[in-house]
Design an enzyme around this catalytic site. Structure first.
Site, PDB file in Angstrom:
ATOM      1  N   GLY A  38      60.906  56.897  45.362  1.00  0.00           N
ATOM      2  CA  GLY A  38      59.696  57.369  46.039  1.00  0.00           C
ATOM      3  C   GLY A  38      58.447  57.138  45.212  1.00  0.00           C
TER       4      GLY A  38
ATOM      5  N   GLY B  54      54.116  47.693  44.549  1.00  0.00           N
ATOM      6  CA  GLY B  54      55.305  47.021  44.017  1.00  0.00           C
ATOM      7  C   GLY B  54      56.506  47.265  44.926  1.00  0.00           C
ATOM      8  CG  HIS B  55      58.164  51.196  45.289  1.00  0.00           C
ATOM      9  ND1 HIS B  55      57.242  52.063  44.757  1.00  0.00           N
ATOM     10  CD2 HIS B  55      59.272  51.319  44.512  1.00  0.00           C
ATOM     11  CE1 HIS B  55      57.765  52.689  43.719  1.00  0.00           C
ATOM     12  NE2 HIS B  55      58.993  52.251  43.535  1.00  0.00           N
TER      13      HIS B  55
ATOM     14  CD  GLN C  65      67.753  56.770  38.026  1.00  0.00           C
ATOM     15  OE1 GLN C  65      68.551  56.511  38.925  1.00  0.00           O
ATOM     16  NE2 GLN C  65      66.715  55.994  37.784  1.00  0.00           N
TER      17      GLN C  65
ATOM     18  N   GLY D 251      63.623  45.191  41.573  1.00  0.00           N
ATOM     19  CA  GLY D 251      62.478  44.552  40.947  1.00  0.00           C
ATOM     20  C   GLY D 251      62.779  44.091  39.528  1.00  0.00           C
TER      21      GLY D 251
ATOM     22  CE  LYS E  15      57.113  48.785  35.629  1.00  0.00           C
ATOM     23  NZ  LYS E  15      57.955  49.920  35.712  1.00  0.00           N
TER      24      LYS E  15
END
Ligand code: AMP
Length: 299
Positions: free
Chosen positions: A45, A50-51, A75, A161, A163
């Site tokens: 979220g 980018g998302h 995580q 991604g 990223k």
């Protein structure tokens, strides 16, 4: 490509939200019964451009796009930003209204980890170093939830991604090792105009930190061009660390040239490589990475 550009760009309806695996499966099974393919964009979220680029890219590969929104407690380590991680579901769904997303899967923690949940996915080799060294247990939590999301959504394709380059490498390994019937697609890093990689965590930066943050991308780009011009990689890693501290970062977790696929340490550019770095501003960790071309030949 199964959906036209025009169709993905003119869709204006808000995607439907489901919160249970059972509702998700019912919808996905309906699509599959019609012979349609399904793609998944796993996110936590706080969506940014980018998302949205992942959603757009994935829509070129599949008929239906599901975006999952789940801040995965497994995580985050103790002392990390789980409690303050930005949660803004209504805004996220609004951001997806003009995208190619058909469905949002936003389960509660109890839906993903019901009472008695006792399993974990561990990938060795790729997970101990870099982010794994800075964030012990992170990749087990990430791999476990991604395995669950892939199986829950029964997607044909999932997108991640670059990223989070190490995460992408771990997911690729997991998909291969477990013969998951899912194609993994990589999406290029989306950056702000000044080069800073777009990230939900950028919202934590104050104005002064934001100005320092842009140095990360600039310094990595300089290291990559010097590496490709033949400078020694180990000494560039040292210089990169110093340059980041001089630019105003409080500390540097790592600046490393690695093999682009295995992420193993390298001494020269005989194979395609990746420069990966994490620098901190206060408690905020900023990640970035860049492709490094193979410039050394054995001739
Ligand atoms: P997150 O919500 O941060 O877990 O990210 C969800 C997905 O979006 C992951 O696959 C990330 O790698 C990807 N992602 C996040 N930021 C970017 C970015 N700036 N460019 C490309 N992909 C990104």
């Amino acid at each position: 490509m199964t959906r036209s550009e025009t169709e993905t760009e003119t869709r204006t309806n808000s995607p439907r939200i489901v919160r249970t695996v059972s509702d998700l499966r019912t919808i996905v099974e309906g699509w599959k019964a019609d012979g349609h393919s399904v793609g998944l964009v796993p996110t936590m979220g706080a969506l940014h451009h980018g998302h949205l680029s992942l959603v757009h890219l994935l829509a070129r590969h599949v008929d239906h796009v599901v975006v999952s929104i789940f801040v995965n407690p497994a995580q985050f380590g103790p002392g990390e930003d789980l409690a303050r991680y930005p949660r803004q579901e209504a805004k996220d769904v609004a951001a997806l209204a003009n995208s190619a997303a058909d469905l949002v899967f936003a389960p509660d923690v109890e839906e993903v980890y019901p009472h008695g949940f006792s399993s974990s996915v561990h990938i060795t080799g790729l997970t101990e170093d870099l982010e794994g060294a800075s964030r012990p247990g992170h990749f087990d939590g990430m791999a476990t939830v991604v395995m669950k999301l892939l199986l829950q959504s029964q997607c044909d394709t999932a997108i991640f991604g670059e990223k989070d380059y190490q995460q992408l490498a771990v997911i690729r390994r997991m998909a291969e090792d477990f013969n998951l019937p899912v194609k993994i697609v990589a999406a290029p890093i989306v950056r702000e105009d000044d080069g800073l990689a777009a990230s939900s965590r950028n919202a934590y930066l104050d104005q002064a930190q934001r100005q320092v943050a842009v140095g990360l991308n600039r310094i990595l780009a300089d290291l990559v061009s010097r590496a490709e011009a033949g400078e020694n990689l180990a000494s560039l890693e040292q210089k990169g660390r110093k340059a980041l501290l001089a630019a105003g970062f409080d500390s540097v977790d790592y600046v490393c040239f690695r093999d682009a696929t295995t992420l193993a340490p390298i001494r020269n550019l005989r194979q395609p490589a990746r420069l990966l770095a994490v620098a901190r501003l206060g408690t905020i960790r900023l990640l970035d990475n860049m492709a490094v071309a193979a410039t050394v030949t054995d001739r």
